[in-house]
Enzyme design. Structure first.
Site, short mmCIF file in Angstrom:
data_model
loop_
_atom_site.label_atom_id
_atom_site.label_comp_id
_atom_site.label_asym_id
_atom_site.label_seq_id
_atom_site.Cartn_x
_atom_site.Cartn_y
_atom_site.Cartn_z
N LYS A 49 -50.51 18.82 -17.48
CA LYS A 49 -50.27 17.40 -18.09
C LYS A 49 -48.67 17.34 -17.96
O LYS A 49 -47.92 16.51 -17.67
CB LYS A 49 -50.77 17.09 -19.85
CG LYS A 49 -52.01 16.76 -19.78
CD LYS A 49 -52.69 16.94 -21.11
CE LYS A 49 -54.33 16.74 -21.15
NZ LYS A 49 -55.16 16.67 -22.16
N GLN A 93 -53.60 18.07 -28.16
CA GLN A 93 -54.86 18.82 -27.43
C GLN A 93 -56.00 19.15 -28.30
O GLN A 93 -55.75 19.89 -29.47
CB GLN A 93 -54.23 20.14 -26.73
CG GLN A 93 -55.11 20.63 -25.58
CD GLN A 93 -55.57 19.69 -24.31
OE1 GLN A 93 -54.77 18.72 -24.15
NE2 GLN A 93 -56.62 19.77 -24.05
N ASP A 116 -54.57 8.86 -25.45
CA ASP A 116 -55.53 9.60 -25.38
C ASP A 116 -56.84 8.44 -25.68
O ASP A 116 -57.93 8.86 -25.05
CB ASP A 116 -56.02 10.69 -26.30
CG ASP A 116 -55.76 12.19 -25.57
OD1 ASP A 116 -55.95 12.11 -24.37
OD2 ASP A 116 -55.44 13.12 -26.12
#
Ligand code: GUN
Length: 279
Positions: A49, A93, A116
């Site tokens: 990322k 995460q 997300d």
């Protein structure tokens, strides 16, 4: 033999479009990435990322917190980032260590920064056709289909798997694309009969090579979300590629299919986040 849907090429296309937009509009975008503990897979994902951000010209702020970080400390960090006008996207995460309630952390992220697309408000907006962030893997699958010229309107789309991250948002997105959608899961009876109806079959069950030719209608488009290492340490998906490819009209490979799309769509969501916060 099926056409191979090239996720590497299509993800590069999406990332280049983001890069171009960031440059053209001189966008100053920051993504905060939080990792708690050092799960090796998470470390690889987070690293990828950060690399993608660098390529596109998005600043990334990395928070690498120790495994023993308390839920309260993590919630306070998210709150601080919510309030920081210089931060446009927040990504925590997953998985988090067991002593931290993931749902509570996801709910804490401002829906305006939820790149997300996991916040209940983002999921709710998707379910009633309103604007909001969409979970990156299913959003990436829609791009794979569109950019490969796969028609979705009026098609039978069968999704195998009902997770909050892939199966459920995928169903909502395919409805938005005017497909007729069926969602199957571990309790579905006569799975083969259902999957054989699919013009578009999307598989996210987490079982290596589970879907063989016996589950697939001739000419179907097959999208494989799974990723596993087989006994020879080679990567494979939820679909038995060698048996299904001769029958399908198009298929995603593993690796190089759905996988690369997730990060490309995350980058796209970061660019969108900047737009939302400037509006
Ligand atoms: N863990 C595995 N996939 C993902 C993802 O897409 N987002 C986050 N935040 N964590 C993950």
């Amino acid at each position: 033999m099926a056409k191979i849907i090239d996720g590497k090429r299509i993800s590069a296309e999406v990332k280049d479009e983001c890069k171009e937009r960031v440059k053209r509009e001189q966008l100053d975008i920051t993504l905060a990435v939080i990792q708690v503990g050092n799960d090796p897979a998470s470390t690889v994902y987070v690293g990828n990322k950060k690399k993608a951000c660098e390529y596109i010209g998005i600043h990334s702020l990395a928070y690498e917190l120790p495994e023993k970080t308390s839920e309260k400390e993590l919630l306070e960090l998210v709150e601080k980032l919510n309030k920081d006008d210089e931060v446009h996207g927040i990504l925590v995460q997953l998985p988090l260590p067991e002593h931290i309630d993931e749902d509570k952390v996801i709910r804490k992220i401002s829906p305006k920064k939820d790149v997300d697309g996991f916040h209940p408000q983002s999921v709710g907006a998707l379910s009633i056709g309103q604007a909001g962030f969409v979970s990156c893997t299913p959003a990436g699958i829609v791009q794979l289909l569109k950019r490969s010229g796969v028609e979705t309107e009026g098609k039978e789309c069968v999704i195998v798997g009902r997770s909050n991250i892939v199966g459920k948002p995928m169903a909502l997105l395919m409805l938005r694309e005017n497909a007729t959608v069926t969602v199957c899961h571990s309790r579905t009876k006569n799975l083969k009969e259902v999957t054989k109806r699919a013009d578009i079959l999307i598989v996210a069950i987490g079982k290596p090579k589970f879907i063989t030719a016996a589950y697939v209608k001739e000419g179907a488009v097959v999208i494989d979300v799974g990723i596993h290492r087989n006994e020879n340490n080679k990567l494979c998906g939820d679909v038995d590629f060698d048996s299904v490819a001769p029958l399908a009209s198009a298929i995603t490979p593993v690796p190089g299919g759905v996988g690369p799309m997730t990060i490309a769509m995350l980058m796209n969501n970061c660019v969108e986040a900047k737009g939302i916060q400037e509006a």
